[in-house]
Design an enzyme around this catalytic site. Structure first.
Site, PDB file in Angstrom:
ATOM      1  N   ARG A 240       8.010 -33.666  10.149  1.00  0.00           N
ATOM      2  CA  ARG A 240       7.077 -33.280  11.223  1.00  0.00           C
ATOM      3  C   ARG A 240       6.478 -31.898  10.971  1.00  0.00           C
ATOM      4  O   ARG A 240       5.357 -31.604  11.394  1.00  0.00           O
ATOM      5  CB  ARG A 240       7.783 -33.304  12.586  1.00  0.00           C
ATOM      6  CG  ARG A 240       8.845 -32.233  12.796  1.00  0.00           C
ATOM      7  CD  ARG A 240       9.603 -32.431  14.097  1.00  0.00           C
ATOM      8  NE  ARG A 240      10.509 -31.324  14.403  1.00  0.00           N
ATOM      9  CZ  ARG A 240      11.696 -31.132  13.830  1.00  0.00           C
ATOM     10  NH1 ARG A 240      12.130 -31.972  12.904  1.00  0.00           N
ATOM     11  NH2 ARG A 240      12.459 -30.117  14.188  1.00  0.00           N
ATOM     12  N   HIS A 241       7.188 -31.061  10.215  1.00  0.00           N
ATOM     13  CA  HIS A 241       6.666 -29.716   9.914  1.00  0.00           C
ATOM     14  C   HIS A 241       5.505 -29.791   8.928  1.00  0.00           C
ATOM     15  O   HIS A 241       4.579 -28.984   8.998  1.00  0.00           O
ATOM     16  CB  HIS A 241       7.785 -28.814   9.385  1.00  0.00           C
ATOM     17  CG  HIS A 241       8.939 -28.715  10.330  1.00  0.00           C
ATOM     18  ND1 HIS A 241       8.791 -28.238  11.613  1.00  0.00           N
ATOM     19  CD2 HIS A 241      10.240 -29.071  10.196  1.00  0.00           C
ATOM     20  CE1 HIS A 241       9.963 -28.280  12.232  1.00  0.00           C
ATOM     21  NE2 HIS A 241      10.852 -28.789  11.391  1.00  0.00           N
TER      22      HIS A 241
ATOM     23  N   ASP B  84       0.891  -1.163   0.000  1.00  0.00           N
ATOM     24  CA  ASP B  84       0.000   0.000   0.000  1.00  0.00           C
ATOM     25  C   ASP B  84       0.929   1.213   0.000  1.00  0.00           C
ATOM     26  O   ASP B  84       2.144   1.079  -0.239  1.00  0.00           O
ATOM     27  CB  ASP B  84      -0.996  -0.033   1.176  1.00  0.00           C
ATOM     28  CG  ASP B  84      -0.334   0.174   2.534  1.00  0.00           C
ATOM     29  OD1 ASP B  84       0.929   0.230   2.595  1.00  0.00           O
ATOM     30  OD2 ASP B  84      -1.054   0.294   3.535  1.00  0.00           O
ATOM     31  N   HIS B  85       0.368   2.406   0.276  1.00  0.00           N
ATOM     32  CA  HIS B  85       1.224   3.602   0.295  1.00  0.00           C
ATOM     33  C   HIS B  85       2.305   3.501   1.382  1.00  0.00           C
ATOM     34  O   HIS B  85       3.418   3.987   1.205  1.00  0.00           O
ATOM     35  CB  HIS B  85       0.363   4.855   0.509  1.00  0.00           C
ATOM     36  CG  HIS B  85      -0.503   4.774   1.726  1.00  0.00           C
ATOM     37  ND1 HIS B  85      -1.611   3.951   1.784  1.00  0.00           N
ATOM     38  CD2 HIS B  85      -0.406   5.384   2.935  1.00  0.00           C
ATOM     39  CE1 HIS B  85      -2.172   4.072   2.979  1.00  0.00           C
ATOM     40  NE2 HIS B  85      -1.465   4.927   3.698  1.00  0.00           N
TER      41      HIS B  85
ATOM     42  N   HIS C 144      10.090 -24.172   8.753  1.00  0.00           N
ATOM     43  CA  HIS C 144       9.116 -24.832   9.631  1.00  0.00           C
ATOM     44  C   HIS C 144       7.667 -24.620   9.197  1.00  0.00           C
ATOM     45  O   HIS C 144       6.843 -25.508   9.366  1.00  0.00           O
ATOM     46  CB  HIS C 144       9.258 -24.317  11.068  1.00  0.00           C
ATOM     47  CG  HIS C 144      10.452 -24.879  11.787  1.00  0.00           C
ATOM     48  ND1 HIS C 144      10.596 -24.835  13.162  1.00  0.00           N
ATOM     49  CD2 HIS C 144      11.579 -25.488  11.322  1.00  0.00           C
ATOM     50  CE1 HIS C 144      11.744 -25.394  13.508  1.00  0.00           C
ATOM     51  NE2 HIS C 144      12.367 -25.789  12.413  1.00  0.00           N
TER      52      HIS C 144
ATOM     53  N   CYS D 237       3.264  -3.292   3.869  1.00  0.00           N
ATOM     54  CA  CYS D 237       2.491  -2.113   4.262  1.00  0.00           C
ATOM     55  C   CYS D 237       3.291  -1.398   5.354  1.00  0.00           C
ATOM     56  O   CYS D 237       4.490  -1.657   5.500  1.00  0.00           O
ATOM     57  CB  CYS D 237       1.062  -2.472   4.680  1.00  0.00           C
ATOM     58  SG  CYS D 237       0.888  -3.579   6.082  1.00  0.00           S
ATOM     59  N   GLY D 238       2.672  -0.504   6.073  1.00  0.00           N
ATOM     60  CA  GLY D 238       3.415   0.238   7.086  1.00  0.00           C
ATOM     61  C   GLY D 238       3.969  -0.676   8.163  1.00  0.00           C
ATOM     62  O   GLY D 238       5.144  -0.594   8.538  1.00  0.00           O
ATOM     63  N   THR D 239       3.117  -1.560   8.654  1.00  0.00           N
ATOM     64  CA  THR D 239       3.526  -2.481   9.722  1.00  0.00           C
ATOM     65  C   THR D 239       3.693  -3.919   9.253  1.00  0.00           C
ATOM     66  O   THR D 239       4.300  -4.729   9.970  1.00  0.00           O
ATOM     67  CB  THR D 239       2.454  -2.502  10.827  1.00  0.00           C
ATOM     68  OG1 THR D 239       1.212  -2.934  10.224  1.00  0.00           O
ATOM     69  CG2 THR D 239       2.277  -1.131  11.464  1.00  0.00           C
ATOM     70  N   GLY D 240       3.088  -4.257   8.144  1.00  0.00           N
ATOM     71  CA  GLY D 240       3.025  -5.653   7.692  1.00  0.00           C
ATOM     72  C   GLY D 240       1.829  -6.399   8.273  1.00  0.00           C
ATOM     73  O   GLY D 240       1.505  -7.508   7.839  1.00  0.00           O
TER      74      GLY D 240
ATOM     75  N   GLY E  48      -1.629  -5.625   8.490  1.00  0.00           N
ATOM     76  CA  GLY E  48      -2.856  -5.745   7.698  1.00  0.00           C
ATOM     77  C   GLY E  48      -2.676  -6.689   6.527  1.00  0.00           C
ATOM     78  O   GLY E  48      -3.585  -7.463   6.187  1.00  0.00           O
ATOM     79  N   MET E  49      -1.509  -6.653   5.902  1.00  0.00           N
ATOM     80  CA  MET E  49      -1.224  -7.547   4.779  1.00  0.00           C
ATOM     81  C   MET E  49      -1.255  -9.000   5.237  1.00  0.00           C
ATOM     82  O   MET E  49      -1.842  -9.868   4.576  1.00  0.00           O
ATOM     83  CB  MET E  49       0.142  -7.222   4.176  1.00  0.00           C
ATOM     84  CG  MET E  49       0.215  -5.889   3.447  1.00  0.00           C
ATOM     85  SD  MET E  49      -0.901  -5.864   2.016  1.00  0.00           S
ATOM     86  CE  MET E  49      -0.226  -4.490   1.086  1.00  0.00           C
TER      87      MET E  49
HETATM   88  C1  RB5 Z   1      -1.594   2.747   6.577  1.00  0.00           C
HETATM   89  O1  RB5 Z   1      -1.585   3.935   7.278  1.00  0.00           O
HETATM   90  C2  RB5 Z   1      -1.323   1.566   7.508  1.00  0.00           C
HETATM   91  O2  RB5 Z   1      -2.422   1.354   8.322  1.00  0.00           O
HETATM   92  C3  RB5 Z   1      -0.999   0.313   6.698  1.00  0.00           C
HETATM   93  O3  RB5 Z   1       0.106   0.565   5.899  1.00  0.00           O
HETATM   94  C4  RB5 Z   1      -0.670  -0.933   7.498  1.00  0.00           C
HETATM   95  O4  RB5 Z   1       0.297  -0.685   8.458  1.00  0.00           O
HETATM   96  C5  RB5 Z   1      -1.809  -1.691   7.999  1.00  0.00           C
HETATM   97  O5  RB5 Z   1      -1.692  -2.769   8.593  1.00  0.00           O
END
Ligand code: RB5
Length: 146
Positions: A133-134, A10-11, A99, A67-70, A72-73
């Site tokens: 086992r994995h 995303d952005h 694993h 994404c910003g944090t990873g 949501g993806m």
């Molecule tokens: C966008 O602001 C942010 O919410 C998105 O990039 C992501 O971190 C969501 O999980």
């Protein structure tokens, strides 16, 4: 060896996506960029869905979602039924493949620096699933989820 990597962001992950694409091409991978094509604000589930559908349909592809944090993806891809691993260090990356047989790597551009992210990417792509086992445990993820 998997040669095609399907990638999207995303952005919040756009700049790291651009760096990952350039690096993947230098490493000899074929890259399928599912967008976006600018830094304009957009909704991560729509891009996660594109990559997840491609990886689900073709065993020879692996995915990268940024994404910003990873977070949501990874939530979106896992809910769609493809094992996706949010990795913030190289141990995560190795274990996610060895694993957990993760097929999508998730990265957080606002969490993980570029150098560390590329190290994670390399290890994720170069580590094989351990099986044995994995495999039983990975199969149990589907069993307990249905
Ligand atoms: C966008 O602001 C942010 O919410 C998105 O990039 C992501 O971190 C969501 O999980």
């Amino acid at each position: 060896m998997v040669k095609t990597i399907v990638i999207a962001s995303d952005h919040g992950g756009y700049n790291l996506k651009t760096i990952c694409i350039k690096t993947l091409e230098e490493w000899g991978y074929e890259v399928q960029d599912e967008g976006p094509s600018s830094l304009d604000s957009c909704d991560y589930p729509l891009y996660a869905a594109k990559v997840t559908a491609e990886v689900k349909a073709d065993d020879d592809k692996l995915g990268v979602l940024i994404c910003g944090t990873g977070l949501g993806m990874s939530m979106t891809a896992n809910r769609m039924g493809v094992r996706a691993a949010l990795c913030s260090n190289e141990f995560h990356a190795r274990m996610a493949r060895e694993h957990n047989d993760a097929r999508i790597l998730c990265l957080g551009e606002r969490v993980t620096g570029q150098g560390v992210a590329l190290g994670i990417l390399k290890l994720f792509l170069e580590t094989e699933f351990g099986g044995g086992r994995h495999q039983r445990r990975v199969d149990l993820i589907d069993t307990v989820s249905n």
